[in-house]
Design a protein around this motif. Sequence first.
Motif, PDB file in Angstrom:
ATOM      1  N   ASN A  77     -29.143 -30.374 -10.240  1.00  0.00           N
ATOM      2  CA  ASN A  77     -29.815 -30.472  -8.947  1.00  0.00           C
ATOM      3  C   ASN A  77     -31.203 -29.846  -8.984  1.00  0.00           C
ATOM      4  O   ASN A  77     -32.151 -30.364  -8.393  1.00  0.00           O
ATOM      5  CB  ASN A  77     -28.984 -29.765  -7.873  1.00  0.00           C
ATOM      6  N   LEU A  78     -31.329 -28.716  -9.656  1.00  0.00           N
ATOM      7  CA  LEU A  78     -32.585 -27.958  -9.611  1.00  0.00           C
ATOM      8  C   LEU A  78     -33.766 -28.747 -10.195  1.00  0.00           C
ATOM      9  O   LEU A  78     -34.896 -28.645  -9.705  1.00  0.00           O
ATOM     10  CB  LEU A  78     -32.423 -26.631 -10.354  1.00  0.00           C
ATOM     11  N   VAL A  79     -33.505 -29.541 -11.228  1.00  0.00           N
ATOM     12  CA  VAL A  79     -34.619 -30.278 -11.843  1.00  0.00           C
ATOM     13  C   VAL A  79     -35.253 -31.261 -10.858  1.00  0.00           C
ATOM     14  O   VAL A  79     -36.417 -31.624 -10.985  1.00  0.00           O
ATOM     15  CB  VAL A  79     -34.189 -31.044 -13.110  1.00  0.00           C
ATOM     16  N   LYS A  80     -34.473 -31.661  -9.863  1.00  0.00           N
ATOM     17  CA  LYS A  80     -34.986 -32.652  -8.906  1.00  0.00           C
ATOM     18  C   LYS A  80     -35.887 -32.033  -7.850  1.00  0.00           C
ATOM     19  O   LYS A  80     -36.516 -32.751  -7.071  1.00  0.00           O
ATOM     20  CB  LYS A  80     -33.808 -33.394  -8.254  1.00  0.00           C
ATOM     21  N   THR A  81     -35.934 -30.698  -7.820  1.00  0.00           N
ATOM     22  CA  THR A  81     -36.841 -30.038  -6.875  1.00  0.00           C
ATOM     23  C   THR A  81     -37.892 -29.213  -7.608  1.00  0.00           C
ATOM     24  O   THR A  81     -38.485 -28.299  -7.032  1.00  0.00           O
ATOM     25  CB  THR A  81     -36.063 -29.135  -5.896  1.00  0.00           C
ATOM     26  N   GLY A  82     -38.123 -29.532  -8.870  1.00  0.00           N
ATOM     27  CA  GLY A  82     -39.246 -28.927  -9.568  1.00  0.00           C
ATOM     28  C   GLY A  82     -38.909 -27.789 -10.510  1.00  0.00           C
ATOM     29  O   GLY A  82     -39.796 -27.254 -11.173  1.00  0.00           O
ATOM     30  N   TRP A  83     -37.661 -27.399 -10.561  1.00  0.00           N
ATOM     31  CA  TRP A  83     -37.279 -26.330 -11.489  1.00  0.00           C
ATOM     32  C   TRP A  83     -37.275 -26.844 -12.926  1.00  0.00           C
ATOM     33  O   TRP A  83     -37.022 -28.020 -13.181  1.00  0.00           O
ATOM     34  CB  TRP A  83     -35.872 -25.821 -11.187  1.00  0.00           C
ATOM     35  N   LEU A 110     -28.731 -17.987  -3.859  1.00  0.00           N
ATOM     36  CA  LEU A 110     -30.183 -18.080  -3.694  1.00  0.00           C
ATOM     37  C   LEU A 110     -30.571 -19.045  -2.569  1.00  0.00           C
ATOM     38  O   LEU A 110     -30.000 -20.135  -2.459  1.00  0.00           O
ATOM     39  CB  LEU A 110     -30.819 -18.559  -5.002  1.00  0.00           C
ATOM     40  N   ALA A 111     -31.528 -18.606  -1.755  1.00  0.00           N
ATOM     41  CA  ALA A 111     -32.169 -19.525  -0.800  1.00  0.00           C
ATOM     42  C   ALA A 111     -33.443 -20.050  -1.442  1.00  0.00           C
ATOM     43  O   ALA A 111     -33.632 -21.255  -1.580  1.00  0.00           O
ATOM     44  CB  ALA A 111     -32.467 -18.829   0.518  1.00  0.00           C
ATOM     45  N   ASN A 112     -34.326 -19.120  -1.845  1.00  0.00           N
ATOM     46  CA  ASN A 112     -35.531 -19.519  -2.570  1.00  0.00           C
ATOM     47  C   ASN A 112     -36.091 -18.312  -3.307  1.00  0.00           C
ATOM     48  O   ASN A 112     -35.706 -17.168  -3.043  1.00  0.00           O
ATOM     49  CB  ASN A 112     -36.581 -20.131  -1.629  1.00  0.00           C
ATOM     50  N   VAL A 113     -36.966 -18.588  -4.239  1.00  0.00           N
ATOM     51  CA  VAL A 113     -37.610 -17.524  -5.010  1.00  0.00           C
ATOM     52  C   VAL A 113     -39.115 -17.791  -5.051  1.00  0.00           C
ATOM     53  O   VAL A 113     -39.543 -18.937  -5.235  1.00  0.00           O
ATOM     54  CB  VAL A 113     -37.023 -17.432  -6.442  1.00  0.00           C
ATOM     55  N   THR A 114     -39.905 -16.729  -4.816  1.00  0.00           N
ATOM     56  CA  THR A 114     -41.357 -16.844  -4.902  1.00  0.00           C
ATOM     57  C   THR A 114     -41.831 -16.142  -6.164  1.00  0.00           C
ATOM     58  O   THR A 114     -41.535 -14.954  -6.385  1.00  0.00           O
ATOM     59  CB  THR A 114     -42.028 -16.231  -3.661  1.00  0.00           C
ATOM     60  N   GLY A 118     -47.285 -17.167  -6.674  1.00  0.00           N
ATOM     61  CA  GLY A 118     -47.216 -17.639  -5.296  1.00  0.00           C
ATOM     62  C   GLY A 118     -46.375 -18.898  -5.098  1.00  0.00           C
ATOM     63  O   GLY A 118     -46.080 -19.272  -3.960  1.00  0.00           O
ATOM     64  N   GLN A 119     -45.989 -19.535  -6.190  1.00  0.00           N
ATOM     65  CA  GLN A 119     -45.169 -20.750  -6.063  1.00  0.00           C
ATOM     66  C   GLN A 119     -43.761 -20.379  -5.584  1.00  0.00           C
ATOM     67  O   GLN A 119     -43.170 -19.414  -6.058  1.00  0.00           O
ATOM     68  CB  GLN A 119     -45.077 -21.454  -7.410  1.00  0.00           C
ATOM     69  N   THR A 120     -43.256 -21.155  -4.654  1.00  0.00           N
ATOM     70  CA  THR A 120     -41.895 -20.947  -4.164  1.00  0.00           C
ATOM     71  C   THR A 120     -41.008 -22.104  -4.622  1.00  0.00           C
ATOM     72  O   THR A 120     -41.361 -23.283  -4.459  1.00  0.00           O
ATOM     73  CB  THR A 120     -41.875 -20.848  -2.628  1.00  0.00           C
ATOM     74  N   LEU A 121     -39.856 -21.764  -5.194  1.00  0.00           N
ATOM     75  CA  LEU A 121     -38.873 -22.756  -5.619  1.00  0.00           C
ATOM     76  C   LEU A 121     -37.634 -22.613  -4.750  1.00  0.00           C
ATOM     77  O   LEU A 121     -37.116 -21.502  -4.564  1.00  0.00           O
ATOM     78  CB  LEU A 121     -38.520 -22.563  -7.092  1.00  0.00           C
ATOM     79  N   GLU A 122     -37.172 -23.734  -4.243  1.00  0.00           N
ATOM     80  CA  GLU A 122     -36.009 -23.739  -3.360  1.00  0.00           C
ATOM     81  C   GLU A 122     -34.728 -23.988  -4.171  1.00  0.00           C
ATOM     82  O   GLU A 122     -34.751 -24.697  -5.174  1.00  0.00           O
ATOM     83  CB  GLU A 122     -36.152 -24.832  -2.300  1.00  0.00           C
ATOM     84  N   ASN A 123     -33.632 -23.430  -3.675  1.00  0.00           N
ATOM     85  CA  ASN A 123     -32.342 -23.680  -4.300  1.00  0.00           C
ATOM     86  C   ASN A 123     -31.646 -24.806  -3.557  1.00  0.00           C
ATOM     87  O   ASN A 123     -30.958 -24.578  -2.558  1.00  0.00           O
ATOM     88  CB  ASN A 123     -31.486 -22.416  -4.268  1.00  0.00           C
ATOM     89  N   LYS A 124     -31.838 -26.023  -4.012  1.00  0.00           N
ATOM     90  CA  LYS A 124     -31.162 -27.147  -3.363  1.00  0.00           C
ATOM     91  C   LYS A 124     -31.120 -28.321  -4.311  1.00  0.00           C
ATOM     92  O   LYS A 124     -31.726 -28.288  -5.367  1.00  0.00           O
ATOM     93  CB  LYS A 124     -31.860 -27.533  -2.071  1.00  0.00           C
TER      94      LYS A 124
END
Lengths: 124, 262
Positions: A77-83, A110-114, A118-124
């Motif tokens: 899942n994470l690769v689909k949101t930029g991880w 995790l909800a998100n990590v900054t 400054g980049q924020t990655l979401e856990n979804k």
Amino acid sequence: MRHKAASAALVAGMAVLAGPASAHHSFSMFDMNKTVAVTGTVTEFRWTNPHAWLHLDVPGAGGATDAWAVEMTSPNNLVKTGWRRSSLKLGDKVKVNLHPLVNGKKGGSLANVTLANGQTLENK
Amino acid sequence: MKRATLVLGLLAGSSWAQQPQTVVPDKVWPASAERVEYAALQKLPDWRGIWAPIMGDKAAPKPEIPQLKGKYKAHYDEIQQLIKSGDPEALTRVERRQSACEPPGMPGIMTQPYDLEFLFTPGRVTIIQEAYMQVRRVFTDGRPLPADPDPTYNGASVGHWEGDTLVVTTVGLREGGTMGRWGITYSDKVRLTERIHLDAKNKDVLVVENSFEDPNALVAPWHSVARFRRQRGLDQIEFVCAQNDRNPLGADGKPEFRDAQK
């Protein structure tokens, strides 16, 4: 998208859990209605199934260091949101928003990590 | 067992008619037919790509209240009370499993928060679920449902095409399996019919309509609907649950969070 909370609306006559559908385990171990922010240093980042994991050292009371364990969804899942597997590295300073464990231990979902840049990655 | 019976019969040179009818006749089983007809696949609808479940789907009908009976109703009522309590401790008892890496079985395999892929081959539709790399085999070669199947997670499925709708019937599911979330379970006598088709208004939406019949668990059929959005630019990714499972179930049946320090 895959961890987006299911509709919290109660359907007449049926009680439903307000929480993400999970392939692996129930999310009832987390307080999904609460979000806690912690800032610390990455000590481990495991890009694995069924979950990716982030471990942090966080300054605690009286000069102590608290070790936090933070669970994410899967690399699938994470690769689909930029991880990427290289998104976090040992020693990175990060700010994490997480849904804490109900039992009070230092862990959560995790909800998100900054990141430091400054980049924020979401856990979804 | 069945294959052994067939092979032994052939080796002995016995006539087929004298053998017990333990296998499906050759004429409806592409794997053992002399040739198969691939051209027929061209007439099937276009289900290419992978299909992601639509979370929080506002277009889906609201969950239907199941009309359960016996121990299945008692279980549903118990789970409903736990949810209504709102007590965090009670909620940890709502969605129990035998193992955190255990697959959900039908119909849960279809609605995990991961993608589905459909493969068409002569006489068969194969459904691959990305989570745990699970597979369903739906035989469309005309074979009957097994009369006395061993219960399995995904059951035994046969299907046929009604126009562009794949109609699948499944039996042979495990006692106590989950028909729907929040306490809706079935017996090993459950019979599930799925009607799977593209949305008439959007060819990038796939609809799965479930109808459950269960003489032991249900007073009346129970229905549910799942919808999926097509993703053309992605492939499924390997998913091995045993790679790093940090949430094994403890002695109390609850999933652990193994790495929490204190």
